[in-house]
Write an enzyme that holds these catalytic residues in place. Structure first.
Site, mmCIF file in Angstrom:
data_model
loop_
_atom_site.group_PDB
_atom_site.id
_atom_site.type_symbol
_atom_site.label_atom_id
_atom_site.label_comp_id
_atom_site.label_asym_id
_atom_site.label_seq_id
_atom_site.Cartn_x
_atom_site.Cartn_y
_atom_site.Cartn_z
ATOM 1 N N SER A 148 -55.124 19.870 16.581
ATOM 2 C CA SER A 148 -55.219 18.696 17.455
ATOM 3 C C SER A 148 -53.929 18.581 18.240
ATOM 4 O O SER A 148 -52.923 19.186 17.883
ATOM 5 C CB SER A 148 -55.405 17.425 16.622
ATOM 6 O OG SER A 148 -54.164 17.032 16.044
ATOM 7 N N ASP A 149 -53.937 17.794 19.308
ATOM 8 C CA ASP A 149 -52.663 17.436 19.907
ATOM 9 C C ASP A 149 -52.040 16.359 19.010
ATOM 10 O O ASP A 149 -52.662 15.878 18.053
ATOM 11 C CB ASP A 149 -52.833 16.956 21.357
ATOM 12 C CG ASP A 149 -51.523 17.093 22.148
ATOM 13 O OD1 ASP A 149 -50.449 17.210 21.518
ATOM 14 O OD2 ASP A 149 -51.562 17.073 23.387
ATOM 15 N N TRP A 150 -50.810 15.989 19.327
ATOM 16 C CA TRP A 150 -50.031 15.067 18.496
ATOM 17 C C TRP A 150 -50.832 13.785 18.204
ATOM 18 O O TRP A 150 -51.054 12.975 19.112
ATOM 19 C CB TRP A 150 -48.718 14.744 19.206
ATOM 20 C CG TRP A 150 -47.806 13.863 18.430
ATOM 21 C CD1 TRP A 150 -47.880 12.504 18.334
ATOM 22 C CD2 TRP A 150 -46.684 14.262 17.640
ATOM 23 N NE1 TRP A 150 -46.874 12.038 17.543
ATOM 24 C CE2 TRP A 150 -46.118 13.097 17.093
ATOM 25 C CE3 TRP A 150 -46.091 15.494 17.338
ATOM 26 C CZ2 TRP A 150 -44.997 13.111 16.270
ATOM 27 C CZ3 TRP A 150 -44.975 15.510 16.522
ATOM 28 C CH2 TRP A 150 -44.439 14.339 15.994
ATOM 29 N N ALA A 151 -51.279 13.650 16.967
ATOM 30 C CA ALA A 151 -52.027 12.452 16.526
ATOM 31 C C ALA A 151 -53.303 12.194 17.320
ATOM 32 O O ALA A 151 -53.821 11.074 17.306
ATOM 33 C CB ALA A 151 -51.137 11.212 16.559
ATOM 34 N N SER A 152 -53.815 13.230 17.992
ATOM 35 C CA SER A 152 -55.001 12.965 18.831
ATOM 36 C C SER A 152 -56.254 12.726 17.989
ATOM 37 O O SER A 152 -57.256 12.236 18.507
ATOM 38 C CB SER A 152 -55.229 14.085 19.854
ATOM 39 O OG SER A 152 -55.608 15.274 19.233
#
Ligand code: BGC
Length: 750
Positions: A284-288
């Site tokens: 995932s992207d950062w905390a996505s």
């Protein structure tokens, strides 16, 4: 005794995974590695599996939880943002020696355009139109990063970007699907190597998908992309990444047609993993994953975990929805163990492919040997030279050695800002600025005055000295642009004009009557029509990196000849956005020869000549500079376009060729571009599309025949359901120096 045997067996198993899979491509090796990974998975507890699916940033995580204990307990599979061979080795040792199954960590980092040796920003790399230098630059980045304990870079970023207000356009390869795809292949091969070795880092194609279409160019914003556009414009570079062997993908922050990209089963599970058979893993992207709650798509973190895993996001970066909730989701029947096993299998396979089971540690003596070497700096300089685009030249360039130069401007000595966005590990102390380069060149007379301290500076108190310096010189070299902080993630702009009082600085120097050569270093295509109209020459360098100074000095003095070409359209004004070369015809297209704007032609004439057509009264429909544009210190003539046939079918090929002559006085490199148009199709096709390019270097007077082969696959497009269609009918073909010029012919596909 039993315990010792289990440990031994597991280590032996881990080793054999590595031996079977690292860098090998033979089918038998692959299936054997798969078997071994399956065996390892069969020994894992659910908690250990979920640990593999978690990536944490120690800087953030350690403040709340005991990082070392979590690694020893097998609850973390990956780290990001930790560098230095010793630091990484210390944590890796805990994973290898203390965790029950001895599974190595994989360490990720944003190595976007260089590690310590900073290359031009990706938009500049794309402006080289040179896959050899792009691949080489990423090899350098990979070697330096791997020596610092990094196994995996979050690059390349291959989001098609048609809006320069979006700060992350700097990280992209621009507006074109074909050019981005070609660059994607070069970057993936550069990072990973043709074969994985201990100099390779795993690549990560990001941000999957559509992130670059953020509404209004505001980062993280909504994207609405029809399936037709998704298939034809946004997805192809990602397909290229799969074909090039990219080991990982990153799911994006944006929502796509109402569904967050990180919870989008259609794009990740159906297209990426099923249709394209991608076998690596998706992070995932950062905390996505957790952000799907903020989006209003999921009510709780547990729902977000379910949505992420269902969609096919295998590893969660930074947030911890999976590890906190997945066990219960399985117990409640909302997720299947087979989904978890599939994610873990993908992650372990990538670790094995990178050789981490066999060689988990980084050789601590490598960094010094491999970092900022003369060779690495030479690559950075060459990339910077090739990335600069000469937009205008009235003949003042190249400068002559006997000219007295006034070097002025906020970017002339900007050691930090010339490196651009996403520079975590580059150091401004290593940067060579234009001021340093010119001042250290023997036989050149240079006087420096900043004029403005930084790009947003509005304080004109330095103007008097700048004017005096210019008045005493033969030529003024004015370095303008943007600081690195004005582009990149969450750094978007509503206005694209030069910030601060840079235009005023330009005007005041122009008023001295001395010729003004403008060098622009920026993270995006700025709206510079007011500079271009009056400057004697304009060299657009994007942010060129560590070696900006020597590269620009070489270009200004003709030691290097400009050869960069625009990877996107330059607008006259941001009100024209989106403006890109491969648009679809409207039912009332603007005529070919339409005026630039009302400013150049009386209102009545505009109304008379254009009737009802698609254009702006104040800015017409033309860009300031088209896609593919760029000058040299020489000129090239295109002659005699020839087609080998007037017809083509599924089984035949067509050769289209053209003669290019260097008609100037100096050696130069031309980028010869091939464009095609499908005149009538079951879906409206762009007015032209880049389908090939070749760089050729010619001496004065030399000519060369450049040939492109066209086959059915170059003529097709994707229907919204993913079918590749090649439809019979007439096609136009151009060979030319940019998207607006060129020799044209046509042929039929039967
Ligand atoms: C960015 C990614 C980056 C990640 C890790 C995110 O904010 O969108 O491109 O790779 O952070 O630093």
């Amino acid at each position: 005794m039993l315990l010792i045997n289990i440990v031994r067996n597991t280590i032996a198993l881990a080793l054999s995974i590595a031996l079977m899979s690292c860098g090998r491509t033979k089918n038998s090796s692959i299936s054997s590695a798969d078997d071994k990974v399956s065996e390892l998975i069969s020994q894992m507890t659910l908690e250990e599996k979920l640990g593999q699916m978690l990536q944490v940033d120690p800087g953030v995580y350690s403040s709340t939880i005991d990082l070392e204990k979590a690694i020893a307990d097998g609850k973390i599979g990956s780290l990001l943002n930790i560098i230095g061979a010793q630091k990484v080795n210390r944590l890796q040792k805990i994973a290898i020696e203390q965790s029950r199954l001895h599974i190595p960590l994989i360490v990720g980092r944003d190595v976007i355009h260089g590690f310590r040796t900073i290359m031009p920003i990706p938009l500049g790399m794309a402006a080289t139109w040179d896959t050899t230098i792009v691949k080489r630059a990423m090899e350098v980045a990979a070697t330096e990063a791997r020596a610092a304990g990094v196994h995996w870079t979050f690059a390349p970023m291959i989001d098609i970007s048609r809006d320069a207000r979006w700060g992350r356009i700097a990280e992209s390869c621009g507006e074109d699907t074909y050019l981005t795809s070609v660059m994607t292949n070069a970057m993936v091969k550069g990072f990973q190597g043709d074969e994985i070795t201990n100099h390779s880092v795993a690549a990560c194609a990001k941000h999957y998908v559509g992130y670059g279409a953020a509404e209004g160019g505001r980062d993280y914003n909504t994207t609405n992309i029809s399936e037709y556009y998704l298939r034809n414009i946004y997805l192809p570079p990602f397909k290229t990444a799969v074909d090039a062997g990219a080991l990982t993908f990153m799911s994006a922050f944006n929502s796509l047609n109402g569904v967050p990209a990180s919870g989008n089963a259609h794009t990740i599970r159906d297209i990426l993993k099923t249709e394209w058979q991608f076998d690596g893993f998706v992070v995932s992207d950062w905390a996505s994953v957790k952000d799907m709650v903020t989006h209003g798509y999921c009510e709780t973190d547990a729902d977000a975990a379910q949505a992420g895993i269902n969609a096919g996001v295998d590893m969660e970066m930074s947030s911890d929805c999976y590890i906190q909730n997945a066990a219960k989701l399985i117990k409640d029947g909302k997720l299947k163990m087979s989904q978890i096993d599939d994610a873990v299998r993908r992650i372990l396979k990538v670790k094995a492919t990178l050789g981490l089971f066999e060689h988990p540690y980084t050789n601590e003596s490598l960094a010094e040997k491999n970092t900022l070497t003369l060779q690495n700096l030479a690559v950075a300089q060459q990339a910077a030279e090739k990335s600069a685009v000469l937009l205008k030249n009235d003949g003042i360039l190249p400068l002559k050695n006997n000219m007295k130069v006034a070097l002025i401007g906020p970017l002339a000595n900007a050691a930090h800002d010339q490196m651009g966005t996403w520079v975590f590990d580059g150091n401004k102390a290593d940067s060579r600025t234009l001021k340093m380069a010119l001042e250290s060149t023997p036989g050149i007379s240079v006087k420096y005055a900043a004029g403005l301290q930084y790009s947003r500076d509005e304080d004109e108190s330095g103007f008097a000295e700048a004017r005096r310096t210019a008045a005493n010189a033969d030529v003024c070299v004015l370095a303008l642009g943007e600081e690195s902080i004005l582009s990149g993630e969450a750094h978007c702009l509503a206005k694209l004009v030069l910030q601060g009082h840079q235009q005023q600085l330009f005007e005041t120097l122009k008023a001295t009557g001395k010729p003004v050569v403008v060098v622009i270093m920026a993270g995006r295509p700025l709206a510079i029509s007011k500079i271009v109209s009056k400057a004697n020459a304009v060299l657009y360098a994007f942010h060129p990196g560590t070696m900006a100074g020597p590269a620009l000095a070489n270009l200004l003095y003709g030691i290097a000849i400009p050869e960069g070409r625009l990877p996107l359209t330059f607008v006259v004004d941001e009100g024209q956005i989106p403006l890109y070369y491969n648009y679809e015809n409207t039912c009332r297209p603007a005529p070919e020869n339409n005026p630039t704007s009302l400013k150049t032609i009386p209102v009545e004439a505009v109304q008379y000549s254009l009737g009802n057509s698609s254009f702006y009264l104040d800015y017409g429909s033309k860009p300031l500079f088209p896609f593919g544009y760029g000058l040299s210190y020489t000129t090239f003539e295109y002659r005699t376009l020839q087609l080998s046939s007037e017809k083509i079918n599924t089984n035949s090929r067509l050769t289209v060729k053209c003669n290019i002559t260097n008609t100037g006085q100096t050696r130069g490199t031309e980028t010869v571009q091939l464009y095609l148009r499908d005149r009538v199709a079951s879906f409206i096709r762009p007015i032209k599309e880049l389908r090939g390019f070749q760089k050729i270097t010619l001496n004065p007077g030399e000519q060369k025949e450049v040939a492109f082969n066209i086959s059915a696959k170059d003529l097709g497009f994707y229907s919204p359901n993913g079918a590749f269609l090649v439809e019979p009918g007439a096609f136009d073909v151009w060979i030319g120096p940019n998207a607006e010029e060129g020799l044209k012919s046509s042929f039929a596909f039967e």
